[in-house]
Motif scaffolding. Structure first.
Motif: not given
Length: 390
Positions: A253, A292, A300
């Motif tokens: 992320t 997300m 992810l």
């Protein structure tokens, strides 16, 4: 050098800050060499037929190899010396006999264990060696190492070429040559038998790529493909970004900048070792936003024990390496887009291929007056997305 009536207690407890030799008074010639890190048994003797004094290492001291065993071995060696047998020469002859009994199969396995396992391409090299070089059909694996001849290598390579795998045959030759040179460096072989040999000619580069309809077919079939969780999104992002498999499968992320619509890949995760910003299309942004939602400061896609989306590539993510084959279909497929005004030079720049860019970018700028690379990246993505989803 100190002389000592060696005892089991003395041998077990003696220590030294520097190397010291203790000569046994009960068994002349037997020596206990004590150093800060270890203790070894050796025999000091005069070589048969000469006046040269030398030292022969018997063994390292241990509970299993104590004083009594060392004295017995020293007596055996001295009896041989009286008969004209030099312990050093006997040891060297035994080593040569062991090497002469070594087969190519054993040499290749030793090469894989000691050298190949630390290479980035360890899996691929090991597969080629075991499948092609150690194949029983041509018998190279059974050849004794000292008897290895060029004709044995040619026979093995021809067997690969006969399957129509010219590129594989060329790489197999390079693998065999590496094994032989490694063996020469270690003293297992006396000479490089591959010297002067030429690798087989490789196939021409493949130019088969997916057309636009085939790409759409792949994307439309993903929901019903029965893939593991996350894999369908990985495939979509591969087409949207033209990144490598490991670059998408290992997305974190912290590498995603939705405000700037960029994936910011650090240098350690890029094949050429240079940090790379990947502009995102609108569909890619939508996919990343969805993924997300419940993730903060994490990968992810599933990792570790959770069935990784791309298992083989995930194993290399921490080292920043990957197999390049996963990118071939995506990057190759998108080379069809030059028909919409995007030429090959633009795509080489957009995909971060710095070697292609170095060769072609200057010429293309002169002929076509193309905009700078940064603008090209921004221009290319929307057109690709339109072609994929239009």
């Amino acid at each position: 050098m100190p002389k000592e009536k060696l005892t089991d207690r003395f041998v077990a407890t003696v220590k030294a800050d520097k190397q010291v030799d203790y000569f046994d008074t009960l068994e002349p010639g037997l020596t206990l060499r004590v150093s800060p890190s270890r203790k070894t048994w050796s025999l000091a003797y005069t070589r048969p037929g000469s006046r040269l004094r030398t030292r022969f290492t018997i063994a390292e001291y241990s509970e299993e190899y104590g004083l009594a065993k060392a004295r017995k071995r020293a007596r055996e060696l001295k009896a041989g010396i009286d008969e004209g047998k030099d312990p050093q020469a006997v040891k060297q002859a035994a080593a040569a006999a062991a090497a002469s009994a070594l087969t190519m199969r054993e040499l290749v396995e030793d090469y894989i264990t000691r050298h190949v396992k630390d290479l980035r391409s360890a899996d691929e090299v090991s597969r080629r060696l075991r499948r092609n070089i150690l194949n029983e059909t041509h018998g190279l694996g059974a050849v004794l190492v000292p008897n290895l001849h060029r004709r044995d290598i040619v026979k093995a390579i021809d067997a690969v070429e006969d399957r129509g795998a010219k590129t594989e045959a060329s790489r197999c030759f390079e693998d065999i040559r590496a094994v032989v040179r490694w063996a020469v460096g270690r003293g297992v072989l006396d000479r490089d038998v591959t010297l002067g040999m030429k690798a087989p000619q490789r196939n021409n580069a493949r130019d088969r790529v997916l057309n636009a309809d085939e790409i759409k077919g792949v994307i439309l079939s993903l929901p019903a493909a029965g893939l593991r969780p996350g894999v369908d999104d990985v495939v979509r992002l591969l087409f949207e970004t033209a990144c490598r498999v490991s670059e998408i499968a290992g997305l974190h992320t912290r590498e995603i900048d939705l405000k700037a619509e960029l994936i910011r890949l650090p240098a350690e995760r890029v094949k050429n070792g240079l940090a790379h910003n990947v502009p995102l299309t609108a569909p890619a942004v939508a996919i990343l936003k969805r993924l997300m939602v419940d993730k903060k400061d994490s990968y992810l896609f599933p990792t570790g024990e959770d069935l990784p989306a791309c298992r083989r590539d995930r194993q290399r993510i921490e080292q920043g390496t990957e197999r390049h084959r996963g990118r071939e279909t995506t990057a190759g497929a998108r080379r069809h887009y030059p028909g919409r005004g995007l030429d090959g030079a633009r795509y080489s720049q957009d995909l971060g291929d710095h070697r292609q860019r170095a060769r072609r970018c200057a010429a293309c700028h002169c002929r076509c007056a193309q905009p700078p690379v940064g603008e090209l990246k921004r221009d290319v993505r929307p057109l690709c997305a339109k072609r994929l989803h239009g």
